[in-house]
Motif scaffolding. Sequence first.
Motif, PDB file in Angstrom:
ATOM      1  N   ALA A 138       0.819  -1.220   0.000  1.00  0.00           N
ATOM      2  CA  ALA A 138       0.000   0.000   0.000  1.00  0.00           C
ATOM      3  C   ALA A 138       0.850   1.267   0.000  1.00  0.00           C
ATOM      4  O   ALA A 138       0.401   2.316  -0.461  1.00  0.00           O
ATOM      5  N   ASP A 139       2.080   1.180   0.490  1.00  0.00           N
ATOM      6  CA  ASP A 139       2.956   2.347   0.592  1.00  0.00           C
ATOM      7  C   ASP A 139       3.951   2.462  -0.561  1.00  0.00           C
ATOM      8  O   ASP A 139       4.702   3.440  -0.625  1.00  0.00           O
ATOM      9  N   PHE A 140       3.975   1.502  -1.454  1.00  0.00           N
ATOM     10  CA  PHE A 140       4.969   1.494  -2.524  1.00  0.00           C
ATOM     11  C   PHE A 140       4.729   2.636  -3.509  1.00  0.00           C
ATOM     12  O   PHE A 140       3.621   2.847  -3.989  1.00  0.00           O
ATOM     13  N   ASP A 141       5.814   3.355  -3.808  1.00  0.00           N
ATOM     14  CA  ASP A 141       5.808   4.398  -4.829  1.00  0.00           C
ATOM     15  C   ASP A 141       6.947   4.067  -5.788  1.00  0.00           C
ATOM     16  O   ASP A 141       8.117   4.081  -5.390  1.00  0.00           O
ATOM     17  N   PRO A 142       6.663   3.763  -7.055  1.00  0.00           N
ATOM     18  CA  PRO A 142       7.720   3.364  -7.983  1.00  0.00           C
ATOM     19  C   PRO A 142       8.777   4.455  -8.212  1.00  0.00           C
ATOM     20  O   PRO A 142       9.877   4.158  -8.637  1.00  0.00           O
ATOM     21  N   ASN A 143       8.431   5.695  -7.899  1.00  0.00           N
ATOM     22  CA  ASN A 143       9.370   6.795  -8.068  1.00  0.00           C
ATOM     23  C   ASN A 143      10.154   7.120  -6.804  1.00  0.00           C
ATOM     24  O   ASN A 143      11.011   7.997  -6.824  1.00  0.00           O
ATOM     25  N   ASP A 144       9.842   6.424  -5.700  1.00  0.00           N
ATOM     26  CA  ASP A 144      10.488   6.756  -4.436  1.00  0.00           C
ATOM     27  C   ASP A 144      10.528   5.542  -3.500  1.00  0.00           C
ATOM     28  O   ASP A 144       9.909   5.538  -2.450  1.00  0.00           O
ATOM     29  N   PHE A 145      11.257   4.509  -3.909  1.00  0.00           N
ATOM     30  CA  PHE A 145      11.372   3.332  -3.049  1.00  0.00           C
ATOM     31  C   PHE A 145      12.816   3.058  -2.621  1.00  0.00           C
ATOM     32  O   PHE A 145      13.047   2.435  -1.592  1.00  0.00           O
ATOM     33  N   LYS A 146      13.787   3.533  -3.380  1.00  0.00           N
ATOM     34  CA  LYS A 146      15.189   3.253  -3.066  1.00  0.00           C
ATOM     35  C   LYS A 146      15.569   3.955  -1.765  1.00  0.00           C
ATOM     36  O   LYS A 146      15.308   5.146  -1.588  1.00  0.00           O
ATOM     37  N   GLY A 147      16.168   3.197  -0.861  1.00  0.00           N
ATOM     38  CA  GLY A 147      16.575   3.739   0.430  1.00  0.00           C
ATOM     39  C   GLY A 147      15.442   3.892   1.425  1.00  0.00           C
ATOM     40  O   GLY A 147      15.638   4.387   2.523  1.00  0.00           O
ATOM     41  N   ARG A 148      14.239   3.466   1.058  1.00  0.00           N
ATOM     42  CA  ARG A 148      13.077   3.592   1.928  1.00  0.00           C
ATOM     43  C   ARG A 148      12.830   2.308   2.689  1.00  0.00           C
ATOM     44  O   ARG A 148      13.287   1.243   2.305  1.00  0.00           O
ATOM     45  N   GLY A 149      12.044   2.397   3.735  1.00  0.00           N
ATOM     46  CA  GLY A 149      11.608   1.235   4.492  1.00  0.00           C
ATOM     47  C   GLY A 149      12.546   0.847   5.607  1.00  0.00           C
ATOM     48  O   GLY A 149      13.736   1.092   5.564  1.00  0.00           O
ATOM     49  N   GLU A 150      11.946   0.226   6.619  1.00  0.00           N
ATOM     50  CA  GLU A 150      12.697  -0.255   7.783  1.00  0.00           C
ATOM     51  C   GLU A 150      13.589  -1.419   7.384  1.00  0.00           C
ATOM     52  O   GLU A 150      13.157  -2.362   6.743  1.00  0.00           O
TER      53      GLU A 150
END
Length: 190
Positions: free
Chosen positions: A177-189
Amino acid sequence: MKRLSLLLLSPLMMQAAWAQDFVSEALLPKALLTHIDAGTKVRDFKTVDLNGDNLDDYLLVLERADGTRTLKIITKQTNGQLLLAKSNDAVVYCRDCGGAIGDPFDSISTKSKSFTVRHFGGSGYRWSVATTFNYSRRDQTWQLVRVEESEFHVQHPDQMERQIYTPPKHFGKIDFADFDPNDFKGRGEK
């Protein structure tokens, strides 16, 4: 006169081709119809056990008139009811997001507890993206596990460049639900 009629038919033929991209609601399970938002059409759907409970679940791609799309994960409960488990408005690219090639949405492939959304687009430079989510029993949700991006020029298809992004090196836990294809690199715990 003949040329004029061809010009007039061209938009109609284009509209007919566009309409063929949608799934007839008659092909859907009746219980799934309540999950189709007003003002949308079904672009694609898949039936698969998405959470490992041996019940058929559904992936439903809905498209609005402006060409934007939503991917819904709908799970079947033990009582037979269908529940909207997750939704994402960015994972399936819009109808006009593919460049000169046109609609970039290629397909969704599935296997038990996993699905991959594929896109393809470009012009002289062609690109593709395959985004995979797996079900986490521990977290009881679908999480991003792989993004594969490819690019090549049509004059040099043998010189394809490919990048594969996986956790934890490139990103941490990212819920569907939180995935953004333009802003996923370096994201998430991590």
